[in-house]
Scaffold this active site. Structure first.
Site, short mmCIF file in Angstrom:
data_model
loop_
_atom_site.label_atom_id
_atom_site.label_comp_id
_atom_site.label_asym_id
_atom_site.label_seq_id
_atom_site.Cartn_x
_atom_site.Cartn_y
_atom_site.Cartn_z
CB CYS A 158 21.46 19.29 -15.27
SG CYS A 158 22.78 18.39 -14.39
CG ASP A 176 -2.08 -13.41 6.51
OD1 ASP A 176 -2.03 -14.14 7.51
OD2 ASP A 176 -3.14 -12.95 6.04
CB CYS A 189 18.42 23.46 -13.75
SG CYS A 189 19.34 23.12 -15.25
#
Length: 761
Positions: free
Chosen positions: A75, A456, A78
């Site tokens: 997580c 382009d 941490c």
């Protein structure tokens, strides 16, 4: 130290500080890995990149910043705990950990072993990341030593629970539950200690508090269940996150670490880190190409999927470029090395993708701000629930302590915080393996919101190599006509002249003896052949020569209206024939445009400097909705602006060099052929590594799917939290259900995001 050379310090978000010497601000761009195309002036260079790093939550690279891989984080809290713990060490100057990629950037004065040990104290593993091509690129997979303790915790919990049916005493079952809490809760308790010590409020603190509180009020079964569910959930989350993080690291193993080097007629096996530019290497059939280079000798089919995502092998011969990590499938190749190990295309891809995964998307920044408010708010509410009812309303302490503990568990927004970064990491990693480099969460989100794409023409929609597509002969035969044209045009380097020479070579039309060569700028050329002046040029040239009126003029006008460039061949008195030249659309263009419309792009536009007829012809062949002809490069920017004024979200697709102004003006810049163009990789928001368009619909598709998954994750996380909060006060929610809702939601969010890893074109 003089006043002007004193360190200047900028305070960054996330408590990161970065120090730059004033004298370093004028260093060469290459010193810190920035390409000259960044666009910053010398005096603004480091400051601008420092500001960018602040916005993206990264450290500015310098010779003192080192990188480490952090394993075991499940997580984002941490990561914050490790950061805060390391900042308390006086040898650490600055540190930033990116939970989604598991990567730590740190500036420190002590040794790498010291940093590894400090991280280990908090319950995680740190591994230094060595330069690509070094001896320690491949790292052994990490097995969490606490997994066995999680299993033991579950076994003790099961025995304690079953003991009530076997007549086991309450005291013995309580002992089993206590041992289960110790076995499964040791790691989170240790991490909680370091979190509190470093003034962090993470999930480990909340869960440890909940488990201890449950034991204090006599809910030993609840406490043991909470600990085991949290431990097993963390183990599953960690495994899933490591798999997600490895989605891009797997590219590293594509390039071998040794090569066969040709030295004095002998082949010697050497580490790629020892090779210099200009070295000659030999790659045998079936081997991976170790370094970027140009083929000197040999022919083979090379599987370029690791770089470009192409499923069909590319034919390679003398003069062709090859890339590290690609597979030589048939013949042996002799290759001249053109890039060092750390500069190869695959090394740059890995580096840029990891940097991209660390950049926060707008949605992630919003979620982080929300979580920063949500967690302390719910934590404060939990404290009030524990204290206010028993004191003011004389309610039972045990009941409200239990509800407060449930709120503590729900206070951690783990699933919500990881809902966005895990999806972004998965999408960017998956795209990289499919030959598309997406440079950050913001670019991913923009790609998912596009409504229009401008292209382009030359080299993007078309091959960029004109060819003769039609020949008209009024006098003589086609071979004679092509021989005259070839004799006149062979000395020219113009693309149209090259197309005529190629056509003549294919038809075996010989070169004639010529003299008195002339060039008519912008109109054509001439030469004396068989003592007669001959010319090859535009209709305007023959009108000026007075070649007479004839049917050629009518046919020439008709062909020009259809979009062809015309080269007439003849003398001063007559026109002998006409060659129609065109830059043809790529084979994949029509399919790509169709695919874009299928994924929801409602408007496609072509921007070109060519005339109306040519533009109309290519647009018709390609399936383009609208075209703007006869544009100068700066005028393309105005065309992009007009599309944006209509309310369109516009991407510009070009080569990343000539179209730089339009790429910058668009909401999203997409460059093609990035595998061989460093500038394209630096300038564009998204890079198609292969030089064709079929990856474009895939890019939009995976971006849109990533946005959908992010929304699913965020809403699912919020709904789970809201439901859990609503179930607390009627007494319908138990402590173990609260833990299961949090860890379960986080795991489901990760698994939902991992669906993007399987996304292919």
């Amino acid at each position: 130290m003089s006043e002007e050379n004193k360190p200047k310090e900028w305070s960054f978000k996330k408590n990161v500080a970065f120090t730059v010497l004033e004298e370093d601000r004028h260093a060469d761009h290459k010193d810190d890995g920035c390409d000259a195309t960044c666009g910053h002036g010398p005096g603004r260079h480091h400051t601008a990149h420092a500001e960018t790093a602040e916005e993206e939550g990264r450290l500015v690279p310098n010779e003192r910043v080192r990188s480490y891989r952090i394993e075991g984080m499940d997580c984002s809290s941490c990561a914050m705990t490790i950061e805060n713990h390391l900042r308390m060490n006086p040898a650490v100057k600055q540190v930033r950990i990116h939970f989604a990629t598991g990567k730590m950037q740190i500036e420190h004065d002590n040794t790498a072993d010291d940093i590894v040990q400090e991280v280990k104290k908090a319950g995680y593993r740190a591994t230094p990341i060595y330069p690509i091509g070094g001896a320690e690129v491949r790292q052994a997979g990490w097995r969490d030593p606490h997994q066995s303790m999680t299993v033991l915790s579950g076994v003790l919990l099961l025995f304690g629970y079953l003991g009530q049916f076997a007549g086991v005493s309450d005291d013995f079952r309580t002992l089993l539950y206590a041992l289960s809490i110790i076995a499964g809760g040791y790691k989170p308790a240790r991490s909680a200690f370091y979190a509190i010590k470093s003034r962090s409020l993470d999930m480990n603190v909340l869960m440890t508090t909940a488990a201890i509180g449950a034991a204090c009020i006599g809910e030993w079964l609840e406490g043991a269940t909470v600990v085991w569910l949290f431990a097993i959930g963390n183990m599953l989350q960690t495994r899933s996150m490591e798999r997600t993080r490895n989605s891009i690291r797997g590219l590293m193993s594509a390039a071998p670490v040794e090569a066969w080097v040709k030295q004095g007629g002998l082949l010697v096996r050497k580490p790629i880190g020892e090779l210099a530019i200009g070295s000659t290497i030999i790659v045998k059939p079936g081997e991976k190409i170790p370094l970027d280079g140009d083929v000197i000798d040999g022919q083979s089919a090379v599987n370029q999927a690791p770089i470009t995502g192409e499923s069909v092998p590319a034919d390679k011969g003398a003069g062709d470029p090859v890339y590290a990590g690609t597979i030589n499938e048939s013949g042996a190749l002799e290759i001249r090395v053109t890039k060092l190990a750390q500069d190869t295309a695959i090394a740059r891809i890995v580096q840029m993708v990891e940097e991209a995964q660390e950049k926060k998307a707008p949605s992630q920044a919003f979620v982080d701000r929300f979580a920063a408010i949500y967690t302390p708010l719910v934590f404060g509410l939990a404290v009030l629930v524990m204290i206010v009812p028993p004191i003011l309303l004389s309610e039972a302490w045990s009941e409200w302590l239990y509800k407060g503990l449930e709120l503590l568990v729900i206070a951690c927004p783990c699933a919500l915080v990881i809902s966005t970064p895990v999806a972004i990491v998965s999408a960017i990693g998956s795209a990289a393996r499919n030959g598309v480099l997406i440079k950050g969460g913001a670019s991913l989100e923009k790609a998912g919101q596009l409504t229009a794409i401008a292209f382009d023409k030359t080299g993007t929609l078309t091959t960029g190599k004109p060819r003769v597509v039609h020949t008209t002969v009024w006098e003589g035969n086609e071979t004679d006509l092509l021989s005259i044209a070839r004799t006149i045009e062979e000395r020219s380097k113009h693309p149209i002249a090259a197309a005529i020479v190629r056509q003549a070579e294919e038809r075996a039309a010989p070169v004639l003896v010529g003299a008195n060569y002339n060039n008519f700028v912008g109109k054509g050329a001439g030469a004396t052949i068989a003592e007669v002046e001959h010319f090859a040029g535009s209709p305007k040239l023959f009108e000026e020569l007075g070649a007479g009126q004839g049917t050629w003029q009518t046919e020439a006008i008709a062909m020009q209206r259809e979009g062809y460039t015309l080269v007439l061949v003849g003398t001063r008195e007559r026109v002998m024939g006409m060659l129609a030249v065109a830059d043809t659309a790529r084979e994949t263009t029509v399919e790509a445009i169709r695919g874009l419309k299928e994924v929801g792009i409602r408007h496609t536009v072509m921007l070109t400097g060519d005339n109306e007829g040519t533009a109309r012809k290519i647009a018709g062949e390609s399936g383009i909705d609208e075209y703007f002809p006869e544009l100068l490069p700066e005028q393309k920017v105005g065309s992009i602006a007009r599309l944006q004024q209509r309310g369109e979200r516009v991407a510009m697709v070009g080569d990343g060099i000539n179209d730089a102004p339009a790429l910058a003006a668009a909401d999203l810049g997409i460059a093609m052929g990035g595998a061989g163009t460093d500038t394209a990789m630096e300038t564009a928001d998204i890079v198609l590594m292969a030089d064709h368009l079929e990856k474009l619909p895939y890019t939009v598709r995976i971006s849109r799917q990533a946005l959908r998954i992010i929304k699913q994750n965020v809403w699912f996380s919020l709904i789970v939290k809201i439901v859990a909060l609503l179930l607390i006060f009627p007494g319908w929610l138990t402590l173990w259900m609260a833990v299961l809702s949090d860890t379960g939601a986080a795991l489901l969010v990760i698994l939902n995001s991992m669906r993007l890893l399987r996304k292919t074109h």
